[in-house]
Design an enzyme around this catalytic site. Structure first.
Site, PDB file in Angstrom:
ATOM      1  N   VAL A 100       0.814  -1.217   0.000  1.00 28.67           N
ATOM      2  CA  VAL A 100       0.000   0.000   0.000  1.00 28.67           C
ATOM      3  C   VAL A 100       0.852   1.274   0.000  1.00 28.67           C
ATOM      4  O   VAL A 100       0.680   2.158  -0.845  1.00 28.67           O
ATOM      5  CB  VAL A 100      -0.950   0.003   1.220  1.00 28.67           C
ATOM      6  CG1 VAL A 100      -1.990   1.078   1.080  1.00 28.67           C
ATOM      7  CG2 VAL A 100      -1.620  -1.340   1.368  1.00 28.67           C
ATOM      8  N   HIS A 138     -27.958   8.363 -11.763  1.00 30.82           N
ATOM      9  CA  HIS A 138     -27.292   8.439 -13.064  1.00 30.82           C
ATOM     10  C   HIS A 138     -26.982   9.895 -13.389  1.00 30.82           C
ATOM     11  O   HIS A 138     -27.833  10.745 -13.198  1.00 30.82           O
ATOM     12  CB  HIS A 138     -28.214   7.867 -14.138  1.00 30.82           C
ATOM     13  CG  HIS A 138     -27.659   7.998 -15.524  1.00 30.82           C
ATOM     14  ND1 HIS A 138     -26.659   7.173 -15.987  1.00 30.82           N
ATOM     15  CD2 HIS A 138     -27.956   8.848 -16.527  1.00 30.82           C
ATOM     16  CE1 HIS A 138     -26.369   7.517 -17.231  1.00 30.82           C
ATOM     17  NE2 HIS A 138     -27.137   8.528 -17.582  1.00 30.82           N
TER      18      HIS A 138
HETATM   19  P1  NAI Z   1       2.507  -3.805   3.031  1.00 29.23           P
HETATM   20  O1  NAI Z   1       2.527  -5.011   3.890  1.00 29.23           O
HETATM   21  O2  NAI Z   1       1.235  -3.333   2.432  1.00 29.23           O
HETATM   22  O3  NAI Z   1       3.533  -3.985   1.819  1.00 29.23           O
HETATM   23  C1  NAI Z   1       4.894  -4.319   2.008  1.00 29.23           C
HETATM   24  C2  NAI Z   1       5.390  -4.966   0.743  1.00 29.23           C
HETATM   25  O4  NAI Z   1       6.809  -5.092   0.824  1.00 29.23           O
HETATM   26  C3  NAI Z   1       4.820  -6.374   0.539  1.00 29.23           C
HETATM   27  O5  NAI Z   1       4.208  -6.467  -0.716  1.00 29.23           O
HETATM   28  C4  NAI Z   1       6.065  -7.251   0.659  1.00 29.23           C
HETATM   29  O6  NAI Z   1       5.999  -8.391  -0.175  1.00 29.23           O
HETATM   30  C5  NAI Z   1       7.185  -6.314   0.242  1.00 29.23           C
HETATM   31  N1  NAI Z   1       8.497  -6.758   0.723  1.00 29.23           N
HETATM   32  C6  NAI Z   1       8.811  -7.184   1.958  1.00 29.23           C
HETATM   33  N2  NAI Z   1      10.119  -7.533   2.010  1.00 29.23           N
HETATM   34  C7  NAI Z   1      10.628  -7.316   0.781  1.00 29.23           C
HETATM   35  C8  NAI Z   1      11.920  -7.497   0.192  1.00 29.23           C
HETATM   36  N3  NAI Z   1      12.958  -7.987   0.900  1.00 29.23           N
HETATM   37  N4  NAI Z   1      12.110  -7.167  -1.114  1.00 29.23           N
HETATM   38  C9  NAI Z   1      11.051  -6.674  -1.836  1.00 29.23           C
HETATM   39  N5  NAI Z   1       9.830  -6.500  -1.337  1.00 29.23           N
HETATM   40  C10 NAI Z   1       9.611  -6.812  -0.039  1.00 29.23           C
HETATM   41  O7  NAI Z   1       3.196  -2.671   3.936  1.00 29.23           O
HETATM   42  P2  NAI Z   1       3.347  -1.117   3.673  1.00 29.23           P
HETATM   43  O8  NAI Z   1       3.043  -0.774   2.274  1.00 29.23           O
HETATM   44  O9  NAI Z   1       4.690  -0.758   4.224  1.00 29.23           O
HETATM   45  O10 NAI Z   1       2.215  -0.511   4.592  1.00 29.23           O
HETATM   46  C11 NAI Z   1       2.238  -0.731   6.008  1.00 29.23           C
HETATM   47  C12 NAI Z   1       0.854  -0.730   6.586  1.00 29.23           C
HETATM   48  O11 NAI Z   1       0.279   0.554   6.520  1.00 29.23           O
HETATM   49  C13 NAI Z   1      -0.067  -1.679   5.855  1.00 29.23           C
HETATM   50  O12 NAI Z   1      -0.644  -2.566   6.761  1.00 29.23           O
HETATM   51  C14 NAI Z   1      -1.089  -0.810   5.233  1.00 29.23           C
HETATM   52  O13 NAI Z   1      -2.373  -1.405   5.274  1.00 29.23           O
HETATM   53  C15 NAI Z   1      -1.037   0.470   6.029  1.00 29.23           C
HETATM   54  N6  NAI Z   1      -1.335   1.577   5.133  1.00 29.23           N
HETATM   55  C16 NAI Z   1      -2.613   1.741   4.685  1.00 29.23           C
HETATM   56  C17 NAI Z   1      -2.918   2.721   3.766  1.00 29.23           C
HETATM   57  C18 NAI Z   1      -4.307   2.832   3.243  1.00 29.23           C
HETATM   58  O14 NAI Z   1      -5.210   2.254   3.830  1.00 29.23           O
HETATM   59  N7  NAI Z   1      -4.534   3.533   2.159  1.00 29.23           N
HETATM   60  C19 NAI Z   1      -1.894   3.629   3.265  1.00 29.23           C
HETATM   61  C20 NAI Z   1      -0.585   3.329   3.748  1.00 29.23           C
HETATM   62  C21 NAI Z   1      -0.338   2.347   4.670  1.00 29.23           C
END
Ligand code: NAI
Length: 463
Positions: free
Chosen positions: A183, A440
């Site tokens: 995200v 609509h």
């Molecule tokens: P995330 O868990 O959504 O994404 C992290 C990504 O990093 C995953 O796809 C993972 O596979 C990848 N990753 C991990 N290790 C890696 C590696 N060694 N090499 C390459 N890729 C790797 O976590 P994110 O984006 O940091 O967000 C953190 C939290 O904040 C989430 O739980 C999210 O729901 C929340 N959030 C929500 C938002 C919204 O509701 N719009 C906006 C921003 C954050």
């Protein structure tokens, strides 16, 4: 010893982010006395370092794109540049106004005592702040989360950043590597691209936004390709080195990418270390606080809410949990929160909004033969055409049963998630939803059309 003037609070809350302050407000409404403790500004990550400032940046980015594309609507305009100081003051102004309102709401509440400082759980009913003890008949742990990094990846705030640093950047980077296609990764990639940076996302899993339905990931990847946002999926990141002008990242297999800076967006960890939780017997797993479904930790009258509890780390989940625990403590016996009934929105361009089970998850749960899906293409939706957006509304249902999932991608889809949420949480049948009249022309009609089609009576679509 109880708190300084000898009073024992009904609830002592450690952390005033979305979960903690929602609990405080609801508890105060129920006439419970609350001590609300935070070491930083009231409002937590969401207001100061997360949801609100990032969405302001995303909106500024959309304005930049609309200016570039103005001619395609017959409007003559030219994008002369991005004044990042002005973008930041727009963003900071929104945060400041909301903070003022929230601060007033909490500090002027006669049932809430706001305590500034770092709290530590020192007994099953006591949190200590700078040597003073605040005792409660109940305790709510709401200490939130922090940006995680990877072993050996040193965040310096200059070339290797977390989202917190990225939000404060005083310039648009010429180029950026975004580590993690979840995200935060896709939201920042979207902002920086729109503001003029050359962006590459590195994602270890085989697709972007891997928690979403596979069709959504495919559509996002198509849209990002069109926007010339680079991404490399399926290969984990290995290392980053400093170069003369920036950084060089290496992924599995030896491929490298160079850029001015690298954003680490590989998830958020729970802020629970060093706060005395384990010493009081609270069970932690990978740092997260383990609770039962009523958010009770199993120790004394201690509850936990928000990002420290395993599950979706979303502000609106925190709000709901905070309200739930306040009502639980007040003896109101609230209904347990259905975690699958929590809406998810990713505010990149195009936006993603979803509810319930993905097609894959639904098939795993109910068997492939028991699940039916329908994709309604926004190409047939008048308002989406007016906005010049592409995407779809995808429905997942149990055959002859209720809706199991709604997955939407396209401009402004965040605004549609409310209806999707009601449909999902009411376990509505497509035939029932198909009876609702959708105004609509709205993008909302796309949901209506999808339901008409799934109910076997498509209007502007094929069944
Ligand atoms: P995330 O868990 O959504 O994404 C992290 C990504 O990093 C995953 O796809 C993972 O596979 C990848 N990753 C991990 N290790 C890696 C590696 N060694 N090499 C390459 N890729 C790797 O976590 P994110 O984006 O940091 O967000 C953190 C939290 O904040 C989430 O739980 C999210 O729901 C929340 N959030 C929500 C938002 C919204 O509701 N719009 C906006 C921003 C954050």
């Amino acid at each position: 010893m109880s708190q300084p003037n000898g009073e024992t609070f009904d609830i002592v809350i450690l952390g005033a982010g979305s979960g903690g302050y929602a609990a405080a407000l609801r508890a105060a409404e129920l006439n419970l006395s609350v001590a609300l403790i935070d070491k930083a500004e009231l409002g937590g990550t969401c207001l100061h370092r997360g949801c609100i400032p990032t969405k302001a940046l995303l909106h500024a980015a959309e304005v930049a794109d609309q200016t570039r594309e103005a001619e395609s609507f017959g409007i003559k305009a030219e994008l002369l540049g991005i004044d990042m100081a002005a973008v930041n003051s727009y963003k900071d102004g929104i945060v400041a106004r909301l903070y003022k309102g929230l601060n007033g709401l909490l500090t002027h509440n006669k049932n809430i005592t706001v305590v500034a400082g770092e709290g530590k759980l020192v007994a099953k009913d006591t949190v200590e702040v700078a040597g003073k003890r605040y005792t409660g008949r109940n305790i709510i742990l709401a200490s939130g989360s922090y940006s995680r990094s990877l072993p050996g990846l040193e965040v310096d705030g200059r070339r290797v950043l977390t989202s917190e640093h990225a939000l404060k950047l005083d310039r648009v980077p010429a180029s950026a590597i975004v580590l993690g296609g979840g995200v935060i990764g896709v939201e920042f990639a979207s902002v920086w691209k729109s503001l003029g940076a050359d962006v590459t996302i590195l994602e270890a899993l085989p697709r972007l936004v891997a928690l979403e339905d596979e069709d959504v990931s495919k559509q996002l990847e198509r849209a990002f390709r069109k926007r010339k946002i680079n991404f490399k999926v399926g290969k984990p990141f290995e290392k980053v080195e400093h170069t003369e002008n920036g950084v060089r990242a290496t992924i599995q297999g030896g491929e490298t990418v160079e850029a001015e800076l690298l954003l680490v967006a590989v998830g958020r960890g729970p802020t629970t270390a060093g706060l005395g939780y384990e010493q009081q017997g609270i069970k932690l797993e990978r740092g997260f606080v383990i609770t039962n479904e009523r958010l009770h930790t199993g120790v004394g009258n201690i509850y936990a809410v928000g990002d420290i509890v395993p599950g979706l780390q979303l502000a609106h989940r925190g709000f709901q949990q905070g309200i739930f625990v306040a009502e639980e403590i007040a003896g109101k016996k609230p209904a347990v929160i259905d975690e699958t009934g929590i809406p998810r929105v990713t505010y990149c361009d195009p936006e993603i909004a979803s509810m319930g089970l993905t097609e894959t998850k639904a098939k795993e749960t109910y068997g492939a033969d028991s699940v039916e899906t329908y994709n309604y293409n926004l190409g047939g939706n008048g308002k989406s055409q007016i906005l010049k957006t592409q995407g779809f509304v995808k429905l997942v249902r149990r055959k002859d049963g209720p809706v199991l999932g709604v997955h939407m991608i396209g401009a402004r889809m965040s605004e549609q998630v409310g209806e999707a949420q009601l449909i999902y949480n009411w376990e509505a049948f497509p035939e029932e939803v198909a009876q609702l009249v959708h105004a609509h022309p709205t993008q909302n009609e796309a949901l209506g059309e999808a339901f008409l089609a799934l109910a076997g009576k498509p209007l502007h679509a094929h069944s």
